[in-house]
Enzyme design. Sequence first.
Site, PDB file in Angstrom:
ATOM      1  N   SER A 262     -13.436  -6.959   2.092  1.00 49.54           N
ATOM      2  CA  SER A 262     -14.037  -5.641   2.309  1.00 49.54           C
ATOM      3  C   SER A 262     -14.141  -4.884   0.982  1.00 49.54           C
ATOM      4  O   SER A 262     -14.715  -5.398   0.024  1.00 49.54           O
ATOM      5  CB  SER A 262     -13.192  -4.890   3.341  1.00 49.54           C
ATOM      6  OG  SER A 262     -13.838  -3.733   3.767  1.00 49.54           O
TER       7      SER A 262
ATOM      8  N   ASP B 277     -19.239  -9.266  12.311  1.00 46.71           N
ATOM      9  CA  ASP B 277     -18.947  -8.113  11.454  1.00 46.71           C
ATOM     10  C   ASP B 277     -20.237  -7.303  11.282  1.00 46.71           C
ATOM     11  O   ASP B 277     -21.152  -7.733  10.602  1.00 46.71           O
ATOM     12  CB  ASP B 277     -18.435  -8.624  10.103  1.00 46.71           C
ATOM     13  CG  ASP B 277     -18.061  -7.497   9.144  1.00 46.71           C
ATOM     14  OD1 ASP B 277     -18.310  -6.314   9.471  1.00 46.71           O
ATOM     15  OD2 ASP B 277     -17.527  -7.811   8.070  1.00 46.71           O
TER      16      ASP B 277
ATOM     17  N   HIS C 288     -15.333  -6.894  11.707  1.00 45.80           N
ATOM     18  CA  HIS C 288     -14.918  -6.778  10.320  1.00 45.80           C
ATOM     19  C   HIS C 288     -13.448  -7.160  10.125  1.00 45.80           C
ATOM     20  O   HIS C 288     -13.077  -7.765   9.120  1.00 45.80           O
ATOM     21  CB  HIS C 288     -15.154  -5.331   9.869  1.00 45.80           C
ATOM     22  CG  HIS C 288     -14.940  -5.109   8.405  1.00 45.80           C
ATOM     23  ND1 HIS C 288     -15.663  -5.773   7.447  1.00 45.80           N
ATOM     24  CD2 HIS C 288     -14.086  -4.296   7.728  1.00 45.80           C
ATOM     25  CE1 HIS C 288     -15.259  -5.367   6.233  1.00 45.80           C
ATOM     26  NE2 HIS C 288     -14.302  -4.482   6.388  1.00 45.80           N
TER      27      HIS C 288
END
Lengths: 386, 201
Positions: A151, A316, A349
């Site tokens: 991320s 995601d 995610h």
Amino acid sequence: MTSLGNVKPQAMHFAEPLPLQSGAALSDYTLVYETYGTLNADCSNAVLVCHALNASHHVAGTYEGQPKSAGWWDNMVGPGKPLDTQRFFVIGVNNLGSCFGSTGPMHTNPATGKPYGASFPVVTVEDWVHAQARLADALGIRKFAAVMGGSLGGMQALAWSTLYPDRLGHCLVIASTPKLSAQNIAFNDVARQAILTDPDFHEGDFYAHGVVPKRGLRVARMIGHITYLSDDDMAEKFGRDLRGTDYKFGYGIDFEIESYLRYQGDKFSEYFDANTYLLITKALDYFDPARICDGDLATALSGTQAEFLVVSFTTDWRFAPERSREIVQALVKNERRVSYAEIDAPHGHDAFLLDDPRYLAVVRAYYDKVWHGLDTPVLAVRQEAA
Amino acid sequence: MITERFAGLRADLAFIAHWVEPGARVLDLGCGDGAMMDYLQVEKNCTGYGVEIDDARIPRCVHRGVSVIQQDLEGGLAMFADDAFDSVLCLSALQMMKNVEGVLRDIARVGREAIVSFPNFAHWPHRLALLSGHMPVSESLPYQWYDTPNLRCATISDFSDLADEVGLRVIECVALKENGAPVVFLPNWRGSLAVFRLRKK
């Protein structure tokens, strides 16, 4: 699987000012970090793990007397794990502006003698990377075997490959993106507005007022959390399940998902700093290495020298596989060595933090290759949580 | 020459590798566990990428040091620029595609040369099976009609026509026996695997 056992954070103070992308500077600062494993004689087996929004330097292991304090990537990092601390010397660094120990808004501004609060300078992903590079210098690491992150951490890894191309052999960018979309920025701004409009925020100086803008933080966390999960995962976990037996015809908690999000929000508002949340979401919004290259990511990545592993997860929707493919395509255009795994995982995610065997197998295989590619692979038999 | 590391390289791959120029930039579509790319990288100093969809095979490619990109070939090759590769390999994969023509056009776009192989449906045991009233099942087509991943059944003659249509000129065409040896006499009868070397027109 075994864990690292007890680990301890360390702190390093830097007296030399750090010039920031905004034009401001931090006159001096402290970075808190943890290391796992043993640095080999030629300092070639170091791996930097970069953290995301609400994580810290505490990547793996536990703190003494706190059995539930496992690091945020404990399933990834440790002896015998995909990033094996019997082979690599792993470093987790808390970023500037964070609320977990490194210099941040709650610390005293040496110029005023009061907490920085909202006057803490806005920091960017690139600023963090420059600060991390200084820590690497101080630890005697000229070149990392790999820099890795998921991320926002993946953005830092990517930034490393462009800012210090000769200082990393490999770059692992997981569940990340070369820039935030309008939708991503929109979610971030709603979260910021929740904090900024909380009467307890006091324009960032809530420390002096002895309060915490908990309501704002709570809403910010609830919004963020929605974007970390997939629609399917939420449906699977909560569906339309009711907390009680029937509708209550009021504005309390009817559905399990409401209860879950409020609980997450409450928990978060107990330990996270509102100014840090603002800072980090801005760092996310500003990240766009292609911006200085007329939006052309391939040009932005043309100076990279590392080999890459890019991983995305099909469900995601925060940083969708398309975003990872943009990174891969830009690297392919530059004829870089890059592998790309698109993991068909249901968890959205958050999947990058979870135990998907296909995902962990790819990372394990990659690090095995990195290890065998080191000039002098010396097996560190003694693992050490320094 | 094939060294010990590659002693187990499939016979057809070993034959095909000699068509790839040393140092070539290669794209291997449906690269499997990366054996061919690994061989080309180590023995012929080639560079490039493998493309593979199967989760189980990605770590094996990565472990070999093959740069592998996980994607479905049906999704096209938008990841790759025009003329990015000296040679595009598509070995025993094309027959599993729905959009054979589209994939072939994309191969012609991204590569200067292509090497394509597929099971030759006109191999004599297959003809014999059809004559006896059954779909062929053989070493090169080891599936029943109801569970085969091979959506497209082509013969050597059929493929030449399609190649021409998408802008590829056949520069060599060989039919291989199961042991990887080329068939000289009556290839469309006696070869189980059709292998084409094609060049962009």
